[in-house]
Design a protein around this motif. Structure first.
Motif, PDB file in Angstrom:
ATOM      1  N   THR A  97       0.615  -1.487   0.304  1.00 60.52           N
ATOM      2  CA  THR A  97       0.003  -0.146  -0.535  1.00 60.52           C
ATOM      3  C   THR A  97       0.657   1.488   0.065  1.00 60.52           C
ATOM      4  OG1 THR A  97       0.019  -0.137   2.304  1.00 60.52           O
ATOM      5  CG2 THR A  97      -1.601  -1.114   0.888  1.00 60.52           C
ATOM      6  N   ALA A  98      -0.052   2.337  -0.463  1.00 60.02           N
ATOM      7  CA  ALA A  98       1.382   3.766  -0.062  1.00 60.02           C
ATOM      8  C   ALA A  98      -0.035   4.925  -0.208  1.00 60.02           C
ATOM      9  CB  ALA A  98       1.904   3.799  -1.937  1.00 60.02           C
ATOM     10  N   ASP A  99       0.021   5.999  -0.223  1.00 58.34           N
ATOM     11  CA  ASP A  99      -0.320   7.016  -0.042  1.00 58.34           C
ATOM     12  C   ASP A  99      -0.843   8.001  -1.297  1.00 58.34           C
ATOM     13  OD1 ASP A  99       1.646   9.194  -0.705  1.00 58.34           O
ATOM     14  OD2 ASP A  99       2.297   8.148   1.166  1.00 58.34           O
ATOM     15  N   GLU A 100      -2.029   8.612  -0.896  1.00 59.74           N
ATOM     16  CA  GLU A 100      -2.277   9.130  -2.810  1.00 59.74           C
ATOM     17  C   GLU A 100      -0.471   9.610  -3.370  1.00 59.74           C
ATOM     18  OE1 GLU A 100      -4.732   7.892  -4.487  1.00 59.74           O
ATOM     19  OE2 GLU A 100      -5.653   6.871  -3.502  1.00 59.74           O
ATOM     20  N   ALA A 101      -0.402  10.226  -2.605  1.00 55.97           N
ATOM     21  CA  ALA A 101       0.383  11.122  -2.757  1.00 55.97           C
ATOM     22  C   ALA A 101       2.177  10.446  -3.778  1.00 55.97           C
ATOM     23  CB  ALA A 101       0.841  12.464  -2.057  1.00 55.97           C
ATOM     24  N   ALA A 102       2.499   9.328  -2.926  1.00 56.39           N
ATOM     25  CA  ALA A 102       3.695   8.742  -3.039  1.00 56.39           C
ATOM     26  C   ALA A 102       3.632   7.813  -4.074  1.00 56.39           C
ATOM     27  CB  ALA A 102       3.865   8.186  -2.375  1.00 56.39           C
ATOM     28  N   LEU A 103       2.152   7.602  -4.872  1.00 52.21           N
ATOM     29  CA  LEU A 103       2.104   6.386  -5.715  1.00 52.21           C
ATOM     30  C   LEU A 103       1.259   7.504  -6.792  1.00 52.21           C
ATOM     31  CD1 LEU A 103       1.271   3.714  -6.485  1.00 52.21           C
ATOM     32  CD2 LEU A 103      -0.825   3.996  -6.240  1.00 52.21           C
ATOM     33  N   ALA A 104       0.744   9.266  -7.006  1.00 56.20           N
ATOM     34  CA  ALA A 104       0.999   9.077  -7.858  1.00 56.20           C
ATOM     35  C   ALA A 104       2.450   9.693  -8.377  1.00 56.20           C
ATOM     36  CB  ALA A 104       0.079  10.626  -7.673  1.00 56.20           C
ATOM     37  N   GLU A 105       3.003  10.400  -7.536  1.00 54.53           N
ATOM     38  CA  GLU A 105       4.651  10.304  -7.860  1.00 54.53           C
ATOM     39  C   GLU A 105       5.154   9.038  -8.799  1.00 54.53           C
ATOM     40  OE1 GLU A 105       8.804  12.522  -5.908  1.00 54.53           O
ATOM     41  OE2 GLU A 105       6.612  12.242  -4.268  1.00 54.53           O
ATOM     42  N   LEU A 106       5.078   8.187  -7.852  1.00 59.92           N
ATOM     43  CA  LEU A 106       6.498   7.133  -8.650  1.00 59.92           C
ATOM     44  C   LEU A 106       5.651   6.910 -10.163  1.00 59.92           C
ATOM     45  CD1 LEU A 106       8.340   5.060  -7.654  1.00 59.92           C
ATOM     46  CD2 LEU A 106       5.604   2.940  -7.167  1.00 59.92           C
ATOM     47  N   ASP A 107       3.686   6.965 -10.035  1.00 64.20           N
ATOM     48  CA  ASP A 107       3.143   6.168 -11.504  1.00 64.20           C
ATOM     49  C   ASP A 107       4.280   7.875 -12.718  1.00 64.20           C
ATOM     50  OD1 ASP A 107       1.588   4.395 -10.455  1.00 64.20           O
ATOM     51  OD2 ASP A 107       0.062   5.875 -10.395  1.00 64.20           O
ATOM     52  N   ASP A 108       4.297   8.573 -11.861  1.00 60.15           N
ATOM     53  CA  ASP A 108       4.638   9.858 -13.011  1.00 60.15           C
ATOM     54  C   ASP A 108       6.455   9.357 -12.998  1.00 60.15           C
ATOM     55  OD1 ASP A 108       4.982  12.393 -14.085  1.00 60.15           O
ATOM     56  OD2 ASP A 108       5.813  12.817 -12.404  1.00 60.15           O
ATOM     57  N   ALA A 109       6.880   8.724 -12.593  1.00 61.25           N
ATOM     58  CA  ALA A 109       8.781   8.986 -12.800  1.00 61.25           C
ATOM     59  C   ALA A 109       8.678   7.739 -13.640  1.00 61.25           C
ATOM     60  CB  ALA A 109       9.261   8.334 -11.319  1.00 61.25           C
ATOM     61  N   LEU A 110       8.137   6.605 -12.900  1.00 59.40           N
ATOM     62  CA  LEU A 110       7.871   5.109 -14.689  1.00 59.40           C
ATOM     63  C   LEU A 110       7.544   5.630 -15.811  1.00 59.40           C
ATOM     64  CD1 LEU A 110       6.243   2.556 -12.475  1.00 59.40           C
ATOM     65  CD2 LEU A 110       8.425   2.494 -13.317  1.00 59.40           C
ATOM     66  N   GLU A 111       6.542   6.909 -15.854  1.00 57.86           N
ATOM     67  CA  GLU A 111       5.860   7.704 -17.083  1.00 57.86           C
ATOM     68  C   GLU A 111       7.186   8.239 -17.676  1.00 57.86           C
ATOM     69  OE1 GLU A 111       3.164   8.248 -19.384  1.00 57.86           O
ATOM     70  OE2 GLU A 111       1.983   6.126 -18.232  1.00 57.86           O
ATOM     71  N   ARG A 112       8.045   9.102 -16.805  1.00 51.96           N
ATOM     72  CA  ARG A 112       9.314  10.108 -17.628  1.00 51.96           C
ATOM     73  C   ARG A 112      10.347   8.261 -17.909  1.00 51.96           C
ATOM     74  NH1 ARG A 112      10.410  12.851 -14.393  1.00 51.96           N
ATOM     75  NH2 ARG A 112       9.335  12.411 -12.379  1.00 51.96           N
ATOM     76  N   TRP A 113      10.013   7.336 -17.462  1.00 49.86           N
ATOM     77  CA  TRP A 113      11.974   6.631 -17.505  1.00 49.86           C
ATOM     78  C   TRP A 113      12.277   6.879 -19.115  1.00 49.86           C
ATOM     79  CZ3 TRP A 113      13.411   3.950 -12.739  1.00 49.86           C
ATOM     80  CH2 TRP A 113      14.078   3.976 -12.453  1.00 49.86           C
ATOM     81  N   ARG A 114      12.461   7.242 -19.394  1.00 49.90           N
ATOM     82  CA  ARG A 114      12.955   7.348 -20.826  1.00 49.90           C
ATOM     83  C   ARG A 114      13.856   6.635 -21.260  1.00 49.90           C
ATOM     84  NH1 ARG A 114      14.347  11.747 -18.276  1.00 49.90           N
ATOM     85  NH2 ARG A 114      16.346  11.315 -19.258  1.00 49.90           N
ATOM     86  N   GLY A 115      14.656   5.442 -20.502  1.00 49.80           N
ATOM     87  CA  GLY A 115      15.442   4.577 -21.481  1.00 49.80           C
ATOM     88  C   GLY A 115      16.484   4.058 -20.517  1.00 49.80           C
ATOM     89  N   PRO A 116      17.712   3.472 -20.991  1.00 45.05           N
ATOM     90  CA  PRO A 116      18.970   2.994 -19.992  1.00 45.05           C
ATOM     91  C   PRO A 116      19.524   4.230 -19.278  1.00 45.05           C
ATOM     92  CG  PRO A 116      18.922   1.449 -21.477  1.00 45.05           C
ATOM     93  CD  PRO A 116      17.908   2.703 -22.091  1.00 45.05           C
TER      94      PRO A 116
END
Length: 977
Positions: free
Chosen positions: A111-130
């Motif tokens: 589980t995670a608080d909403e803000a942390a999960l949203a931030e993690l989602d955003d980080a994975l979206e912006r992961w642009r390659g190696p």
């Protein structure tokens, strides 16, 4: 700053401040990678221009630094001493933020608080390659990219866990299936996929996921799924609608890396190890092989051993390099390492592979077992080139490696298959030679343009070219050599030369035609040389690698001017190649041809004698430059180790014991500072050839052999060899050499006889002073200061200050060692000062290549952090150091560090693991004798562990540890950390 993909810089207001220039981005990436640490000028130049450097590299670097600073906030990149440093407090990395989210923002139950999960989602979206693609040919850049690749997988797992915990199973199945495909041997994605499928009512498919995984583990690794995953499978079989995998408990009972503050993650065998070397980039294009490259790359995806088989000169090596680059581009997280076996023989073939992988020898351990043990489960592609002359040892080694290392893929080139189980053979054909529009003609024309840029053949000349390539059987090397002749001949003359020189092509000996074509091509190029040039070319075959003009002159028996002119002529004829640094090298085929010519004229022994006699004073000259700033001397010796080994072999075989002793003595400091017990162990060959110690170099040879035994962890043999060195020195009637007195002092230190050690070191300092050897005097004086600190001498602090004042700002390997000793001397009295000195020692060691100091200073520094600082950070540092010592085969210091790790594990509450390590440390004969404060600390640790575990459990853990050898104890420490 964003490093999860190509480097990107955001200003305080969100403005894009990313440098435009590729070199500035590469420089900034290096500073970010080593943020907080000084990047020396030499290190920056090496990273920016790894091959061809500008005329004034220092000026060019300063120009790029200036341009970089113009686009960044003031003060971000500072000049510090002989280098540059990025202010870590002024930089926030996206990768650090993701790591913090996984550590603090997402709980172990998924589980995670909403803000942390949203931030993690955003980080994975912006992961642009190696990560750090700008540094994909820099060793620690690749290592960091691998670490962040692991971070990405963990982030995706954490994201899926959180979404499952919130009931968002629909839509997750396809994402988790993709993650399973990317990480087929990782349990957590399988567990999450089973949970998601079960939540959607797809229980049968969830059961199939488990069955597929169990089958794959059995076939590839020979193990079963963890009890946790098996329990999840059992619950599904019993009809449960949902599995328990989302509870936060990892398969195998472990949690994610850093799931909770203060928690220590498990590490797979070989963690922290990264192979050395970069994949060469061929200077010319590959003609007519695109389809074959695709085919071989596809085979590598299906088979773990692919052998490229064909006659000499067919282009196997060139094809191998192209496949290697294709594989690296497809998966940048998996290293691709080239192992060139051309200069190897059956005795050294596996050593050559180990050197390419960055794995040093461990005396007493077969190199095949050593490599497999270090590589472990790491994923890596090994390109083994030119196996045909070392088939037996390489085939056995590859078989062992594939059986024990599940992530290893091997692509080999050879003139015949390796005959290893599971091998897939791909025959490399010659180029088609059908008409004047064939691929072979295209190759000839393209290579011809490199020597005659305005070459535009008319129809008659094209027909002549077609005839040339046809008679060369489409062999790429032969075609390239023939094309190179256009530098001095026209096409018709080349064709006429073939008529005259390639008699085998028209003799009807079809069974050997392919080999004969290559031999004829080389014979023809060799035949047009005048006799003195032929002799010189043949003599160059004595070199295993690159050589300079002066080296060639010495080995060929001519003056420098003659050698320079001859090399220029041979280079024009494509018989010798230029390489960076004003040096030359022979292709393997040409070297073999030259060796045949040398043998045919009965000159092999003469030339090898010149080679050996030249390398002895050369090594002594480089040894005298070891005290100079930078790492150039160490780098030269690194590159010359194969040449030096060959020279030593000749000297020993021919009874030149004194010269062999000089060579070993010249490499003593290098072997110690560079942490090369294998090089120090060469002294054993010299001692065996001089059983009565008649050579005046016998004392130094025995001293080197004693250091080799110490590094291997055999303290009894260390004592015997140091005594032999002393006896040989005293029998000669002269002054005991400083190196001999020093090893006698070191042996006394290892046994805890501090007063004896100090006496020996003082004698050694006096001798080094009298013989005007300032580097040796400083080296031994530093060791004496360290031992005075161990003994509690009241003058230690003052002596350490005097030592450092003498060292000053010198950036040498000896200075790195002095800073380490000065830090070690005050470790017990002033940990803060000790830590600062050790940090300086580490920085200097990195600049100068002093690997021994990297290990010992790193171990002492982390011991402070383990007692007084962040234990989790200390655990990560210890994992890297365990791998450092294992690669080097340095067991005496490894055992000392394992003792400190036991204390750290106790601090972390891992009492059972700490007790097991304590049992191992107390039982081994390979570690230093435990005395003084160390003995007191170990006894106190035992009392605490007994109280925490209870007497029966504590005694059982001690017995478990007592059964562990060095490798097993190191593996236990890695798992516990």
């Amino acid at each position: 700053m964003e490093v999860l993909g190509p480097l990107r810089v955001r200003g305080p207001g969100g403005d894009d401040l990313t440098p435009d220039g590729g070199l500035q981005r590469r420089l900034l990436a290096l500073l970010v990678l080593r943020r907080g640490r000084v990047v020396s000028v030499d290190a920056a130049i090496e990273a920016l221009w790894p091959t061809r450097r500008p005329q004034d590299p220092v000026g060019a670097l300063q120009n790029h630094v200036s341009r970089l600073r113009q686009g960044l906030p003031p003060g971000l990149v500072a000049s510090v001493g002989d280098g540059y440093r990025l202010d870590p407090s002024a930089v926030e990395l996206d990768a650090d933020r993701v790591a913090a989210l996984l550590r603090d923002g997402i709980r172990g139950d998924g589980t995670a608080d909403e803000a942390a999960l949203a931030e993690l989602d955003d980080a994975l979206e912006r992961w642009r390659g190696p990560a750090f693609p700008e540094l994909d040919d820099v060793e620690d850049g690749r290592a960091e990219a691998v670490r962040l690749g692991e971070l990405r997988v963990r982030a995706r797992e954490a994201q899926a866990e959180a979404r499952l915990a919130r009931g968002e199973a629909p839509g997750l199945v396809s994402e988790l299936a993709a993650l399973v495909d990317e990480e087929p041997l990782r349990e957590r994605p399988r567990s999450l996929l089973m949970t998601a499928l079960a939540a959607e009512g797809r229980r049968v498919e969830a059961l199939r996921v488990y069955d597929d995984f169990r089958r794959q583990l059995g076939e590839e690794v020979g193990i079963e799924p963890s009890p946790v995953l098996a329990a999840q499978h059992a619950e599904l079989l019993a009809g449960g609608a949902e599995a328990t995998a989302a509870s936060g408990e990892r398969p195998g009972g472990t949690r994610p890396h850093g799931d909770r503050p203060g928690e220590v993650a498990t590490v797979a065998p070989g963690a922290g190890w990264a192979p050395r070397g970069r994949l060469p980039v061929p200077p010319t294009s590959l003609v007519g092989r695109d389809a074959l490259v695709e085919e071989v790359a596809a085979l590598v995806g299906e088979h773990r051993l692919v052998s490229l088989v064909g006659p000499g000169g067919v282009g196997k090596t060139r094809l191998l390099l192209e496949v290697g680059h294709r594989l690296r581009a497809a998966r940048s997280d998996r290293p691709v390492v080239l192992c060139e076996l051309a200069a190897a023989d059956e005795a050294s073939a596996v050593d050559v592979v180990a050197a390419a992988l960055g794995i040093d020898a461990r005396p007493g351990v077969p190199m095949g077992e050593r490599v497999a043990g270090v590589v472990g489960a790491a994923e890596i592609v090994v390109l083994a080139d030119n196996c045909e002359h070392v088939l037996e040892p390489i085939a056995a080694f590859v078989d062992h490696l594939l059986a024990n290392c599940s992530g290893v893929v091997v692509v080999a080139t050879s003139r015949e298959r390796l005959r290893v189980p599971g091998e897939r053979v791909s025959a490399v054909p010659m180029l088609p030679v059908g008409d004047d529009g064939s691929v072979a003609v295209d190759l000839f024309l393209e290579r011809a343009l490199s020597v005659v840029p305005d070459f535009e053949p008319d129809p008659e000349e094209r027909a002549c070219v077609a005839e040339i390539v046809r008679r060369l059987d489409g062999l790429p090397l032969a075609i390239e050599l023939a094309a190179a002749r256009l530098f001095t001949h026209d096409v018709r003359a080349v064709a006429a030369g073939l008529d005259h020189r390639f008699s085998l092509l028209s003799s009807g000996h079809r069974g050997a035609s392919r080999h004969a074509s290559l031999g004829a091509a080389v014979s023809w190029s060799f035949g047009v040389l005048d006799p003195p040039l032929q002799e010189l070319f043949a003599a160059l075959s004595a070199f295993a690698g690159p050589f300079a003009v002066t080296d060639a002159a010495a080995v060929c028996g001519v003056d420098d001017l003659t050698a320079d002119l001859a090399l220029a002529q041979l280079t024009e004829r494509s018989l010798v190649m230029r390489v960076p640094g004003g040096r030359f090298v022979l292709l393997e085929t040409l070297r073999a041809f030259g060796a045949e010519q040398l043998a045919a004229t009965g000159r092999t022994d003469l030339v090898r004698e010149r080679h050996a006699r030249h390398l002895v004073p050369w090594a002594e000259a480089v040894d005298r430059r070891l005290p100079e700033p930078g790492r150039s001397a160490i780098a030269e010796l690194d590159a010359a180790v194969p040449e030096l080994r060959a020279a030593l072999g000749w000297l020993v075989d021919h009874g030149e014991v004194e010269l062999a002793g000089r060579l070993v003595a010249a490499l003593l400091d290098y072997g110690f500072l560079r942490l090369r017990p294998d090089v120090l162990a060469w002294a054993e060959l010299v001692n065996a050839a001089d059983p009565d110690d008649r050579s005046p170099l016998a004392p130094l040879a025995w001293a080197a052999a004693a250091y080799a035994a110490w590094m291997a962890g055999d303290l009894g043999e260390t004592g015997r060899r140091s005594s032999r060195a002393l006896a040989a020195a005293e029998r000669s009637g002269g002054v005991v050499p400083a190196e001999v007195a020093s090893i006698c002092g070191s042996h006394a230190l290892f046994e805890g006889r501090l007063d004896d050690a100090i006496g020996w070191y003082r004698q050694a300092v006096e001798t080094a002073t009298a013989t005007d050897d300032p580097a040796e005097r400083q080296f031994i004086a530093a060791t004496e200061v360290m031992v005075l600190g161990y003994a509690g001498d009241a003058t230690t602090a003052e002596r350490a200050e005097t030592l450092l004042a003498e060292v000053g700002d010198a950036a040498t390997p000896y200075a790195a060692y002095a800073w380490y000793c000065a830090g070690e001397a005050v470790l017990a009295l002033d940990p803060a000062r000790a830590r600062a000195r050790l940090a300086c020692a580490l920085e200097l060691a990195e600049q100068t290549g002093a690997s021994f100091v990297t290990g010992v200073a790193g171990a002492s520094k982390v011991s402070i952090d383990a007692r007084l600082g962040d234990p989790v950070a200390a655990a990560a540092d210890y994992r890297r150091l365990i791998d450092h010592w294992r690669r080097a085969g340095m067991w005496s210091t490894q055992w000392t560090m394992l003792r400190a790790i036991a204390g750290l594990l106790a601090r972390l509450g891992r009492h059972h693991d700490a007790a097991v390590l304590t049992g191992a440390v107390r039982s081994t004969a390979e570690g230093h004798r435990i005395f003084g404060e160390d003995a007191v600390a170990l006894d106190e640790l035992g009392v605490r562990l007994r109280d925490a575990l209870g007497a029966p459990a504590y005694e059982a853990a001690l017995a478990e540890g007592a059964a562990l050898d060095g490798d097993a104890a190191a593996e236990h420490a890695l798992r516990a950390l």
